[in-house]
Scaffold this active site. Structure first.
Site, mmCIF file in Angstrom:
data_model
loop_
_atom_site.group_PDB
_atom_site.id
_atom_site.type_symbol
_atom_site.label_atom_id
_atom_site.label_comp_id
_atom_site.label_asym_id
_atom_site.label_seq_id
_atom_site.Cartn_x
_atom_site.Cartn_y
_atom_site.Cartn_z
ATOM 1 N N ASP A 37 23.294 18.956 4.795
ATOM 2 C CA ASP A 37 21.920 18.519 5.079
ATOM 3 C C ASP A 37 21.663 17.066 4.660
ATOM 4 O OD1 ASP A 37 21.958 18.716 2.374
ATOM 5 O OD2 ASP A 37 20.328 20.170 2.195
ATOM 6 N N GLY A 38 22.690 16.382 4.177
ATOM 7 C CA GLY A 38 22.541 14.966 3.843
ATOM 8 C C GLY A 38 22.361 14.679 2.359
ATOM 9 N N GLU A 39 22.157 15.698 1.546
ATOM 10 C CA GLU A 39 21.989 15.459 0.099
ATOM 11 C C GLU A 39 23.287 14.931 -0.503
ATOM 12 O OE1 GLU A 39 20.920 19.035 -1.943
ATOM 13 O OE2 GLU A 39 19.028 19.245 -0.876
ATOM 14 N N ARG A 95 13.194 -6.892 2.368
ATOM 15 C CA ARG A 95 12.374 -7.549 3.403
ATOM 16 C C ARG A 95 10.989 -6.923 3.489
ATOM 17 N NH1 ARG A 95 16.416 -7.377 8.427
ATOM 18 N NH2 ARG A 95 16.801 -5.341 7.490
ATOM 19 N N GLN A 96 10.822 -5.754 2.856
ATOM 20 C CA GLN A 96 9.511 -5.092 2.892
ATOM 21 C C GLN A 96 8.771 -5.377 1.587
ATOM 22 O OE1 GLN A 96 9.337 -1.213 4.698
ATOM 23 N NE2 GLN A 96 11.502 -1.343 5.206
ATOM 24 N N HIS A 129 16.319 -11.112 -0.574
ATOM 25 C CA HIS A 129 15.695 -11.745 0.595
ATOM 26 C C HIS A 129 14.602 -12.740 0.200
ATOM 27 C CE1 HIS A 129 14.221 -12.422 4.556
ATOM 28 N NE2 HIS A 129 13.035 -11.979 4.219
ATOM 29 N N ASP A 168 16.099 -20.129 10.721
ATOM 30 C CA ASP A 168 14.631 -20.093 10.665
ATOM 31 C C ASP A 168 14.106 -20.953 9.519
ATOM 32 O OD1 ASP A 168 14.918 -18.468 8.324
ATOM 33 O OD2 ASP A 168 15.155 -16.715 9.609
ATOM 34 N N LYS A 191 12.213 -20.192 14.365
ATOM 35 C CA LYS A 191 12.472 -18.867 14.956
ATOM 36 C C LYS A 191 11.176 -18.068 14.985
ATOM 37 C CE LYS A 191 14.237 -15.235 12.490
ATOM 38 N NZ LYS A 191 15.198 -14.591 11.587
ATOM 39 N N ARG A 193 9.780 -14.127 15.375
ATOM 40 C CA ARG A 193 10.150 -12.721 15.500
ATOM 41 C C ARG A 193 8.917 -11.895 15.848
ATOM 42 N NH1 ARG A 193 14.371 -9.398 13.682
ATOM 43 N NH2 ARG A 193 15.292 -10.965 12.310
HETATM 44 C C1 R5P Z 1 15.102 -12.944 8.074
HETATM 45 O O1 R5P Z 1 14.171 -13.597 7.685
HETATM 46 C C2 R5P Z 1 16.411 -12.869 7.385
HETATM 47 O O2 R5P Z 1 16.651 -13.992 6.603
HETATM 48 C C3 R5P Z 1 17.548 -12.696 8.363
HETATM 49 O O3 R5P Z 1 17.602 -13.814 9.204
HETATM 50 C C4 R5P Z 1 17.352 -11.465 9.193
HETATM 51 O O4 R5P Z 1 16.945 -10.381 8.397
HETATM 52 C C5 R5P Z 1 18.600 -11.090 9.928
HETATM 53 O O5 R5P Z 1 18.376 -9.954 10.701
HETATM 54 P P1 R5P Z 1 19.004 -9.807 12.141
HETATM 55 O O6 R5P Z 1 20.489 -9.999 11.990
HETATM 56 O O7 R5P Z 1 18.644 -8.403 12.550
HETATM 57 O O8 R5P Z 1 18.366 -10.834 13.008
#
Ligand code: R5P
Length: 290
Positions: A37-39, A95-96, A129, A168, A191, A193
């Protein structure tokens, strides 16, 4: 028994072994059995020091599984050791770190509570990040960088008039630091997104990269979308070869193949995540931070 134990999570066993050797700690391996089950069923193979334990485990895919394993290792270590340090070479969920769209949960806040509650007194990550993520942690938090080691590797490649590129604006400082150490210059592309679909576009129109080898520098590659779009744009600008240097190469699905097909000659990443491209060892950096 040594005063120090290194407990290796399954996702970072090689790196943990290197660190353990360098700091002359007892090495404790974890055996993992994944139930149907993933545990995760975790069994420690060795004794933990009563003084200090260092848990080393990256939180890369399967992210939630590795997260639960990490917290379990910390919790077990804290039952025995008076001090537990969590070394998370790749900090998943970083990233969150804020609410980008209304209603989004800032999962780094949850992780901040969980790491403290499990028993870690300090956390060390490599090229997290953004430092905003650690603001949610109520324990000591330290970020170290793989950039010096990545730069040393690139220096040996003797590239043609190299130029460092960030895909970016968010990575501008990273690119600047990379270029300074390499003794070259840098540019950061624009960049965009889409926050709903995750699709990326390069908004920069022209850059002067003619007859130069380029190094695209990023903290991580997940789907490869950012690197692919940047490479496609740069290829149209008459550059020479394009290399990618990043700390965490997640390279989900067939990202590596797609990146190469877009025109990247070589991907160079750190061993925060084990893999084919992870040729730069950052164990010395972790040892210094410990
Ligand atoms: C974004 O701000 C991060 O620095 C990376 O550029 C990003 O998370 C890379 O994700 P992906 O390869 O999916 O574009």
């Amino acid at each position: 028994m040594s005063k120090l134990s290194v407990i290796a999570g399954k996702s970072s066993e090689d790196l943990a072994k290197k660190v353990s050797k360098k700091i002359k700690a007892d090495f404790v391996k974890s055996g993992i059995r994944i139930f149907a089950d993933g545990e995760s069923k975790i069994t420690l193979n060795g004794k933990i020091s009563e003084r200090k334990a260092i848990v080393i485990q990256s939180i890369h895919p399967p992210v939630d599984t590795n997260l639960v394993q990490t917290l379990s290792l910390i919790s077990k270590a804290k039952e025995i050791s008076s001090e537990v340090i969590a070394v998370i070479p790749y900090m998943g969920y970083a990233r969150q770190d804020r609410e980008f769209l209304p209603g989004e949960i800032v999962t780094m806040k949850v992780l901040g509570k969980l790491f403290k509650c499990a028993g870690a007194s300090k956390i060390i990550a490599v090229d997290i990040h953004s430092m905003i993520g650690f603001k949610h942690f109520k324990i000591k938090a330290k970020n170290v960088s793989a950039i010096p080691e990545l730069v040393e590797y690139i220096k040996k490649m003797k590239l043609k008039n190299p130029l460092v590129i960030s895909p970016d604006q968010g990575g501008k400082d990273r690119a600047q630091e990379f270029a300074k150490k390499l003794g070259s210059n840098y540019i950061a592309l624009e960049k965009k997104r889409d926050r709903k679909t995750g699709k990326v576009q390069i908004k920069t129109k022209n850059v002067d990269v003619e007859n130069r080898d380029l190094i695209l520098v990023d903290d991580m590659i997940s789907t490869g979308g950012s690197i692919i779009k940047a490479t496609q744009f740069l290829k149209k600008q008459e550059c020479e070869k394009i290399y990618v240097a990043c700390t965490h190469a997640l390279l989900m699905n067939d990202a590596e193949r797609k990146i190469k097909r877009a025109g990247v000659t070589k991907i160079i990443s750190a061993n925060t995540i084990p893999g084919k491209t992870s040729i730069v060892d950052i164990s010395n950096t972790i040892v210094k931070a410990i």
